[in-house]
Design an enzyme around this catalytic site. Structure first.
Site, PDB file in Angstrom:
ATOM      1  N   ASP A 141       0.829  -1.302   0.086  1.00  0.00           N
ATOM      2  CA  ASP A 141       0.139   0.203  -0.087  1.00  0.00           C
ATOM      3  C   ASP A 141       0.815   1.206  -0.029  1.00  0.00           C
ATOM      4  O   ASP A 141       0.422   2.344  -0.954  1.00  0.00           O
ATOM      5  CB  ASP A 141      -0.836   0.043   1.044  1.00  0.00           C
ATOM      6  CG  ASP A 141      -1.734   1.195   1.257  1.00  0.00           C
ATOM      7  OD1 ASP A 141      -2.994   1.329   0.844  1.00  0.00           O
ATOM      8  OD2 ASP A 141      -1.250   2.302   1.728  1.00  0.00           O
ATOM      9  N   ALA A 169      -5.025   2.739  -0.337  1.00  0.00           N
ATOM     10  CA  ALA A 169      -5.004   1.817  -1.516  1.00  0.00           C
ATOM     11  C   ALA A 169      -5.388   0.547  -1.550  1.00  0.00           C
ATOM     12  O   ALA A 169      -6.181   0.183  -2.439  1.00  0.00           O
ATOM     13  CB  ALA A 169      -3.424   2.106  -2.414  1.00  0.00           C
ATOM     14  N   ASP A 170      -5.312   0.050  -0.650  1.00  0.00           N
ATOM     15  CA  ASP A 170      -5.580  -1.295  -0.147  1.00  0.00           C
ATOM     16  C   ASP A 170      -7.244  -1.361   0.064  1.00  0.00           C
ATOM     17  O   ASP A 170      -7.915  -2.208  -0.590  1.00  0.00           O
ATOM     18  CB  ASP A 170      -5.020  -2.229   1.074  1.00  0.00           C
ATOM     19  CG  ASP A 170      -3.816  -2.811   0.672  1.00  0.00           C
ATOM     20  OD1 ASP A 170      -3.631  -3.460  -0.276  1.00  0.00           O
ATOM     21  OD2 ASP A 170      -2.752  -2.441   1.746  1.00  0.00           O
ATOM     22  N   ILE A 171      -7.697  -0.543   0.616  1.00  0.00           N
ATOM     23  CA  ILE A 171      -9.122  -0.508   1.101  1.00  0.00           C
ATOM     24  C   ILE A 171     -10.023  -0.087  -0.141  1.00  0.00           C
ATOM     25  O   ILE A 171     -10.875  -0.670  -0.481  1.00  0.00           O
ATOM     26  CB  ILE A 171      -9.426   0.545   2.202  1.00  0.00           C
ATOM     27  CG1 ILE A 171      -8.735   0.056   3.413  1.00  0.00           C
ATOM     28  CG2 ILE A 171     -11.022   0.567   2.457  1.00  0.00           C
ATOM     29  CD1 ILE A 171      -9.129  -1.234   4.191  1.00  0.00           C
TER      30      ILE A 171
END
Length: 392
Positions: A141, A169-171
């Site tokens: 991320d 970015a991950d979420i």
């Protein structure tokens, strides 16, 4: 009440955050999610702590793995691969986040499984996608935030670039994955055909640069950092009150006029330097200190009362405990306790098919035997698989 996705089986081969977040969203909406983990170790976030809950699960793992079953399977063993193939025959969705080509080398790629299940929705989440010069690089991320431009616009103007406080970015990749899966399921309902979904953290990061990326594409001017200020709206930032910080978001000229009246400075409205938003943006270095001087004289509560009465968007800058325990969070039931574990509740509120928390995140492999029995394995076969290290 019925669950919207109760008829779906999701096979979750992902780890850490983006993939598990996507499958949690689907699970909250009723899908049955079987999380496939490595025997003995499981998802590495199980060990990412402290803090740990009383049941031994890390807070990180708890955050994105509720409403799931856990089966521990060694994907490197042929018998483990056979188990996954058997599950994939029955699954509606498979989601994974291995490096490109990894599962294909195990005979578990999309081309392998679509033969067994033509209706399968197969979603791969990677750092950079299945193509391009960076395709084989692992995705993290904070590296994505750096390479995708987000850090360059986060932080004080004269300070270093900063990452965000949450792995955004991950979420957001998880949200894109969940939405794409639902779109693919809708298409399958019409066509009977499954499909492959290629989701990259890098692509997602670029896509939600939104107005910032658009500003560059329109002007060819590289965006810069504004700290807590806004590039194209003024005043739109937190200010220090006498006892804390207050976020003020004046979105148009009408709000600015009401804001000036609440601050007892109506003359600012007639000042040509401040009369319009473009003028305020051009003269932010003059206007912002004037506002800051006034706001600093009174406590947050006083300003909240005055500004809200004037219909000026504003709010206190809360810490996490204050936000989670706020009257609004309580009214929305945004913190729930399930099986002794407190969790942030699902965000969407559906009138007919509400998202729910039905079970706390599972212990590693707690459902292995039950799932294998459901698949037709006999007790002696399961014992042999355990002895061989195929399942845990």
């Amino acid at each position: 009440m019925p669950a919207a996705l109760a008829d779906l089986l999701v096979l979750d081969l992902s780890r850490v955050l983006a993939g598990p977040y996507a499958t949690m969203v689907l699970a909250d909406l009723g899908a049955r999610v079987i999380k496939v983990e490595q025997p003995g170790l499981g998802d590495e976030t199980r060990q990412w702590g402290p803090p740990f809950a009383e049941n031994g699960l890390s807070a990180y793992f708890i955050a994105v793995n509720r409403n799931k079953q856990s089966i521990a399977v060694n994907l490197k063993h042929p018998d483990g691969q056979a188990i996954v193939r058997a599950l994939a025959r029955r699954a509606d969705v498979l989601i994974e986040n291995f490096l490109p080509g990894t599962l294909a080398r195990m005979g578990l790629g999309y081309d392998d499984l679509r033969v067994l299940n033509p209706g399968l929705i197969y979603c791969s989440i990677t750092g950079y996608g299945q193509s391009g010069p960076d395709a084989l690089r692992p995705g993290y991320d904070t590296v994505i935030q750096a390479e995708g431009g987000l850090m360059s616009i986060t932080g004080e103007p004269d300070g270093p670039p900063l990452k965000t406080g949450v792995a955004v970015a991950d979420i957001t990749t998880g949200l894109y994955a969940a939405a794409s899966i639902l779109a693919a399921l809708h298409y399958r309902a019409q066509s009977g055909v499954g499909q492959y979904i290629d989701i990259a953290l890098f692509d997602v990061q670029l896509s939600w640069l939104a107005n910032v990326a658009s500003a560059y594409l329109v002007s060819d001017q590289p965006p810069r950092r504004y700290g807590n200020g806004h590039a194209t709206i003024v005043p739109y930032q937190p200010f220090a009150a006498a006892d804390g910080y207050l976020m003020i978001a004046v979105g148009n000229d009408q709000q600015f006029a009401r804001f000036c009246a609440a601050l007892a400075h109506p003359e600012w409205v007639a000042d040509e330097r401040f009369a319009t938003n473009p003028a305020r943006v051009a003269h932010r270095a003059i206007l912002v200190p004037l506002i800051a001087e006034v706001i600093a004289r009174e406590p947050v509560a006083v300003w909240l009362e005055r500004l809200r009465a004037a219909e000026v968007p504003c709010g206190p800058v809360n810490d996490i405990p204050t936000a989670l325990h706020s009257p609004q969070a309580q009214a929305r039931a945004m913190v729930q306790r399930i099986d002794g574990v407190r969790m942030v509740a699902p965000a969407p509120k559906l009138s007919e098919t509400p998202a729910t928390i039905r079970s706390a995140p599972p212990a590693l492999g707690v459902d292995t035997e039950a799932i294998l029995r459901e698949m037709g394995y006999e007790p002696d076969q399961i014992s042999a698989l355990r002895a061989a290290g195929v399942v845990g």
